[in-house]
Design a protein around this motif. Sequence first.
Motif, PDB file in Angstrom:
ATOM      1  N   LEU A   1       0.810  -1.216   0.000  1.00 54.86           N
ATOM      2  CA  LEU A   1       0.000   0.000   0.000  1.00 54.86           C
ATOM      3  C   LEU A   1       0.842   1.264   0.000  1.00 54.86           C
ATOM      4  O   LEU A   1       0.353   2.334   0.304  1.00 54.86           O
ATOM      5  CB  LEU A   1      -0.935   0.012   1.212  1.00 54.86           C
ATOM      6  N   ASP A   2       2.117   1.146  -0.360  1.00 55.99           N
ATOM      7  CA  ASP A   2       3.034   2.277  -0.326  1.00 55.99           C
ATOM      8  C   ASP A   2       2.893   3.099  -1.597  1.00 55.99           C
ATOM      9  O   ASP A   2       3.502   2.804  -2.614  1.00 55.99           O
ATOM     10  CB  ASP A   2       4.467   1.781  -0.174  1.00 55.99           C
ATOM     11  N   LEU A   3       2.046   4.135  -1.571  1.00 53.30           N
ATOM     12  CA  LEU A   3       1.937   5.043  -2.708  1.00 53.30           C
ATOM     13  C   LEU A   3       2.759   6.293  -2.518  1.00 53.30           C
ATOM     14  O   LEU A   3       3.093   6.972  -3.467  1.00 53.30           O
ATOM     15  CB  LEU A   3       0.466   5.426  -2.945  1.00 53.30           C
ATOM     16  N   GLY A   4       3.080   6.653  -1.257  1.00 47.24           N
ATOM     17  CA  GLY A   4       3.892   7.846  -1.037  1.00 47.24           C
ATOM     18  C   GLY A   4       5.348   7.553  -1.299  1.00 47.24           C
ATOM     19  O   GLY A   4       6.017   8.270  -2.018  1.00 47.24           O
ATOM     20  N   GLY A   5       5.842   6.457  -0.742  1.00 50.67           N
ATOM     21  CA  GLY A   5       7.198   6.034  -1.020  1.00 50.67           C
ATOM     22  C   GLY A   5       8.232   6.842  -0.283  1.00 50.67           C
ATOM     23  O   GLY A   5       8.169   8.053  -0.228  1.00 50.67           O
ATOM     24  N   GLU A   6       9.198   6.157   0.311  1.00 48.03           N
ATOM     25  CA  GLU A   6      10.315   6.852   0.909  1.00 48.03           C
ATOM     26  C   GLU A   6      11.434   6.914  -0.115  1.00 48.03           C
ATOM     27  O   GLU A   6      11.516   6.117  -1.023  1.00 48.03           O
ATOM     28  CB  GLU A   6      10.780   6.128   2.171  1.00 48.03           C
ATOM     29  N   GLY A   7      12.303   7.907   0.051  1.00 51.79           N
ATOM     30  CA  GLY A   7      13.445   7.998  -0.837  1.00 51.79           C
ATOM     31  C   GLY A   7      13.085   8.410  -2.243  1.00 51.79           C
ATOM     32  O   GLY A   7      13.836   8.151  -3.181  1.00 51.79           O
ATOM     33  N   GLY A   8      11.941   9.095  -2.448  1.00 52.27           N
ATOM     34  CA  GLY A   8      11.597   9.563  -3.781  1.00 52.27           C
ATOM     35  C   GLY A   8      11.466   8.432  -4.774  1.00 52.27           C
ATOM     36  O   GLY A   8      12.303   8.274  -5.663  1.00 52.27           O
ATOM     37  N   TYR A   9      10.449   7.588  -4.627  1.00 51.13           N
ATOM     38  CA  TYR A   9      10.207   6.416  -5.474  1.00 51.13           C
ATOM     39  C   TYR A   9      11.243   5.318  -5.257  1.00 51.13           C
ATOM     40  O   TYR A   9      11.266   4.328  -5.975  1.00 51.13           O
ATOM     41  CB  TYR A   9      10.174   6.778  -6.964  1.00 51.13           C
ATOM     42  N   GLY A  10      12.151   5.497  -4.310  1.00 50.85           N
ATOM     43  CA  GLY A  10      13.189   4.497  -4.094  1.00 50.85           C
ATOM     44  C   GLY A  10      14.392   4.661  -4.990  1.00 50.85           C
ATOM     45  O   GLY A  10      15.257   3.775  -5.035  1.00 50.85           O
ATOM     46  N   ILE A  11      14.497   5.785  -5.703  1.00 51.18           N
ATOM     47  CA  ILE A  11      15.591   5.959  -6.654  1.00 51.18           C
ATOM     48  C   ILE A  11      16.878   6.450  -5.999  1.00 51.18           C
ATOM     49  O   ILE A  11      17.931   6.455  -6.637  1.00 51.18           O
ATOM     50  CB  ILE A  11      15.195   6.904  -7.811  1.00 51.18           C
ATOM     51  N   TYR A  12      16.804   6.887  -4.727  1.00 50.66           N
ATOM     52  CA  TYR A  12      18.006   7.258  -3.987  1.00 50.66           C
ATOM     53  C   TYR A  12      17.997   6.519  -2.657  1.00 50.66           C
ATOM     54  O   TYR A  12      17.238   6.866  -1.746  1.00 50.66           O
ATOM     55  CB  TYR A  12      18.065   8.773  -3.756  1.00 50.66           C
ATOM     56  N   GLY A  13      18.777   5.463  -2.571  1.00 50.67           N
ATOM     57  CA  GLY A  13      18.814   4.675  -1.347  1.00 50.67           C
ATOM     58  C   GLY A  13      19.159   3.229  -1.647  1.00 50.67           C
ATOM     59  O   GLY A  13      19.325   2.829  -2.815  1.00 50.67           O
ATOM     60  N   SER A  14      19.259   2.425  -0.591  1.00 51.53           N
ATOM     61  CA  SER A  14      19.594   1.010  -0.712  1.00 51.53           C
ATOM     62  C   SER A  14      18.429   0.165  -0.231  1.00 51.53           C
ATOM     63  O   SER A  14      17.837   0.441   0.814  1.00 51.53           O
ATOM     64  CB  SER A  14      20.833   0.682   0.120  1.00 51.53           C
ATOM     65  N   ALA A  15      18.088  -0.860  -1.002  1.00 53.30           N
ATOM     66  CA  ALA A  15      17.030  -1.810  -0.634  1.00 53.30           C
ATOM     67  C   ALA A  15      17.165  -3.042  -1.503  1.00 53.30           C
ATOM     68  O   ALA A  15      17.604  -2.961  -2.652  1.00 53.30           O
ATOM     69  CB  ALA A  15      15.645  -1.185  -0.808  1.00 53.30           C
ATOM     70  N   GLU A  16      16.785  -4.179  -0.965  1.00 50.90           N
ATOM     71  CA  GLU A  16      16.790  -5.448  -1.697  1.00 50.90           C
ATOM     72  C   GLU A  16      18.148  -5.744  -2.322  1.00 50.90           C
ATOM     73  O   GLU A  16      18.247  -6.319  -3.402  1.00 50.90           O
ATOM     74  CB  GLU A  16      15.696  -5.450  -2.762  1.00 50.90           C
ATOM     75  N   GLY A  17      19.227  -5.318  -1.641  1.00 49.26           N
ATOM     76  CA  GLY A  17      20.574  -5.592  -2.117  1.00 49.26           C
ATOM     77  C   GLY A  17      21.059  -4.688  -3.222  1.00 49.26           C
ATOM     78  O   GLY A  17      22.136  -4.909  -3.791  1.00 49.26           O
ATOM     79  N   ILE A  18      20.282  -3.643  -3.546  1.00 47.07           N
ATOM     80  CA  ILE A  18      20.626  -2.728  -4.641  1.00 47.07           C
ATOM     81  C   ILE A  18      20.736  -1.309  -4.086  1.00 47.07           C
ATOM     82  O   ILE A  18      19.858  -0.864  -3.342  1.00 47.07           O
ATOM     83  CB  ILE A  18      19.548  -2.761  -5.746  1.00 47.07           C
ATOM     84  N   THR A  19      21.791  -0.602  -4.456  1.00 49.96           N
ATOM     85  CA  THR A  19      21.927   0.813  -4.104  1.00 49.96           C
ATOM     86  C   THR A  19      21.729   1.643  -5.358  1.00 49.96           C
ATOM     87  O   THR A  19      22.450   1.473  -6.353  1.00 49.96           O
ATOM     88  CB  THR A  19      23.307   1.116  -3.497  1.00 49.96           C
ATOM     89  N   SER A  20      20.734   2.513  -5.328  1.00 44.07           N
ATOM     90  CA  SER A  20      20.423   3.392  -6.455  1.00 44.07           C
ATOM     91  C   SER A  20      20.804   4.816  -6.091  1.00 44.07           C
ATOM     92  O   SER A  20      20.308   5.362  -5.106  1.00 44.07           O
ATOM     93  CB  SER A  20      18.930   3.313  -6.805  1.00 44.07           C
ATOM     94  N   LEU A  21      21.683   5.398  -6.879  1.00 46.53           N
ATOM     95  CA  LEU A  21      22.128   6.772  -6.662  1.00 46.53           C
ATOM     96  C   LEU A  21      21.640   7.621  -7.826  1.00 46.53           C
ATOM     97  O   LEU A  21      22.331   7.810  -8.830  1.00 46.53           O
ATOM     98  CB  LEU A  21      23.660   6.826  -6.544  1.00 46.53           C
ATOM     99  N   ALA A  22      20.408   8.091  -7.707  1.00 50.29           N
ATOM    100  CA  ALA A  22      19.830   8.988  -8.704  1.00 50.29           C
ATOM    101  C   ALA A  22      19.845  10.406  -8.143  1.00 50.29           C
ATOM    102  O   ALA A  22      19.604  10.599  -6.953  1.00 50.29           O
ATOM    103  CB  ALA A  22      18.405   8.574  -9.036  1.00 50.29           C
ATOM    104  N   HIS A  23      20.146  11.384  -8.980  1.00 51.30           N
ATOM    105  CA  HIS A  23      20.161  12.786  -8.553  1.00 51.30           C
ATOM    106  C   HIS A  23      21.035  12.948  -7.306  1.00 51.30           C
ATOM    107  O   HIS A  23      20.655  13.598  -6.339  1.00 51.30           O
ATOM    108  CB  HIS A  23      18.738  13.277  -8.278  1.00 51.30           C
ATOM    109  N   TRP A  24      22.191  12.342  -7.327  1.00 48.79           N
ATOM    110  CA  TRP A  24      23.032  12.205  -6.144  1.00 48.79           C
ATOM    111  C   TRP A  24      23.996  13.367  -5.945  1.00 48.79           C
ATOM    112  O   TRP A  24      24.622  13.472  -4.880  1.00 48.79           O
ATOM    113  CB  TRP A  24      23.825  10.902  -6.210  1.00 48.79           C
ATOM    114  N   HIS A  25      24.158  14.213  -6.929  1.00 54.13           N
ATOM    115  CA  HIS A  25      25.102  15.324  -6.808  1.00 54.13           C
ATOM    116  C   HIS A  25      24.372  16.636  -7.076  1.00 54.13           C
ATOM    117  O   HIS A  25      23.298  16.645  -7.696  1.00 54.13           O
ATOM    118  CB  HIS A  25      26.264  15.152  -7.803  1.00 54.13           C
ATOM    119  N   PRO A  26      24.904  17.771  -6.630  1.00 52.84           N
ATOM    120  CA  PRO A  26      24.250  19.057  -6.912  1.00 52.84           C
ATOM    121  C   PRO A  26      24.180  19.315  -8.415  1.00 52.84           C
ATOM    122  O   PRO A  26      25.198  19.278  -9.118  1.00 52.84           O
ATOM    123  CB  PRO A  26      25.166  20.070  -6.213  1.00 52.84           C
TER     124      PRO A  26
END
Length: 580
Positions: free
Chosen positions: A157-182
């Motif tokens: 039921l997660d429609l809000g989502g943490e980490g901005g859709y999950g695109i910046y963060g680590s989960a399920e053994g995967i680290t996604s670094l989107a929009h990671w720099h200024p």
Amino acid sequence: MCAILACVAVGAAACTGNGDDHPQRPDTGEGSIFAETLAAEYRPESSELDGAPFYRIDASFDPASARLSGEQEVFLSSEVARTEVTLRVFANDDAFAVNGDNVQIHELTVDGQDAEWTLDRSLLRVALPQAVEGGDAVRLALSFEQGVPQLADPEPLDLGGEGGYGIYGSAEGITSLAHWHPVVLPAAPALTDLPAQGDISAFAAGFYDVTFEAPAGYEVATSGEEVERDDVNGGATRGRYVTVAARDFAIVLSPDFERLEEERDGVVYRVFYDSEDTDFREARDLLDYASGAVAVFSERFGPYIYDELDVVPISLRGGAGGIEFAGLIGIGASLYNGDPLGALGESSEDSGLLGLVEGVFGGGALDGVLGDLLGEDGDGSMLGLADVTEFVVAHEVAHQWWFNAVGSDSIEHPWMDESITNFSATLYFEDRYGPEAGEEQVQAQLILPFQTMGLLGAQDAVVNQPASAFSSSIEYSGVVYGKGGYFFVELRELVGDQAFFGGLAEYYSRYRYELAPNRAMVDIISELSGRPAEVDELYHRWIEETHGEDDLGSVSDGGGPLSGIDLGGVLDDLLDLIGD
């Protein structure tokens, strides 16, 4: 050195950095390593992008401390820099930040001189020591350090989502670094905070020269192409990656990744996968979907601009089943195994019904609840859900044309890339599998999201409005992806294929590497069609007004892909499921 912690704590305190040297912007013209990342026919155009922002970044990620740090310099022309430069620091936005203010900025200079700057949540504003005149350029340098959040596995039921859709963060053994720099913004934004839904990457196309140190044992997927790799620090690796005409630079890494690589028609495809979740056959299917989509869109709109494309799994949530970056597409990790029902535990913004019903009503329990909706075999075939992974891949590949090559303001006018992209994905099925397959996807991915939106209580809305103006992700998906996508079906029928596809090809040619103004593609098609009054009337009806129920029907009408289904019974079962 600036008192960073005090600056970050107050949120908008002025700080200065230390002076340093002023190296020159590297050569980025034809024959450079940057131009070589473009497809052969586009390499001469690299010289035309001399005024584009140039980023040089040296960064590293430490999984033990979950910290990302780096040094960045960016060269800016007078077209971008006048008296102030504004950068977006995404990791400091509420959707990304770890325990509030997350990013520390150090030693910020402009042309080697101390500069005044403020960090107000995700906006970094830098005052230039003197006004930049036409033809001049400036070099802005800084160092940064920030946390990378450990995200919980996605919930049904997660429609809000943490980490901005999950695109910046680590989960399920995967680290996604989107929009990671200024990232430099092409213009000062109207809003300090980012919208709750939709894309947030309305950036100018630029050059990237990124050196990234990955932990030992990690496989790394990035935008751009790897040109150097060295082993350092007991097994860690330092790779250098370069690209051109990129509106962002994404990094996705995992100790579990394996890689399938193959060249087709001059483009190298790299599919990253965890063999415990995705077998080799499924990885080959993903490669086939991606290469097939590139072939279709290259023929219809104009050739793909790069000679490489990466496909990676990302632990997405909050209404996203896929995500696009320059030269890299991310697909929700649960969709990687090709089982659409296995993805029901995660919502999927880019996959029609999955973005509306699956994300709201949850996981495997739907096998017995949706009944008719899932088809006789329970595989979702009745509504095209059996093809959802392939559709998501085609959608994200289409964004290489309508987001990266041709940019637009996805915050103020999200329909400019999302509506045409969702239509383009249905076109992929039409061209690859025939008109009947294309029509099935039109029903499942354009009409169905709009009708399901009404079923779930959301109202029709104007398509052309800011992402922040939509009341929910359900409304956003139904209106922008559904109704907005179907507008292009109507426009194609009105003007005919010659004017329609000729106009899209001209739009791609005219605005490649640019930020296209609102309605630009419609105006070009209108001009070629010779029917401007009719095109204008159609545009206003579908994009600026609210006639969706009249034009696309509603569940109560008994038409469309939901016809013949006992929706009352389905809803009763779904409400019982929520109650459980």
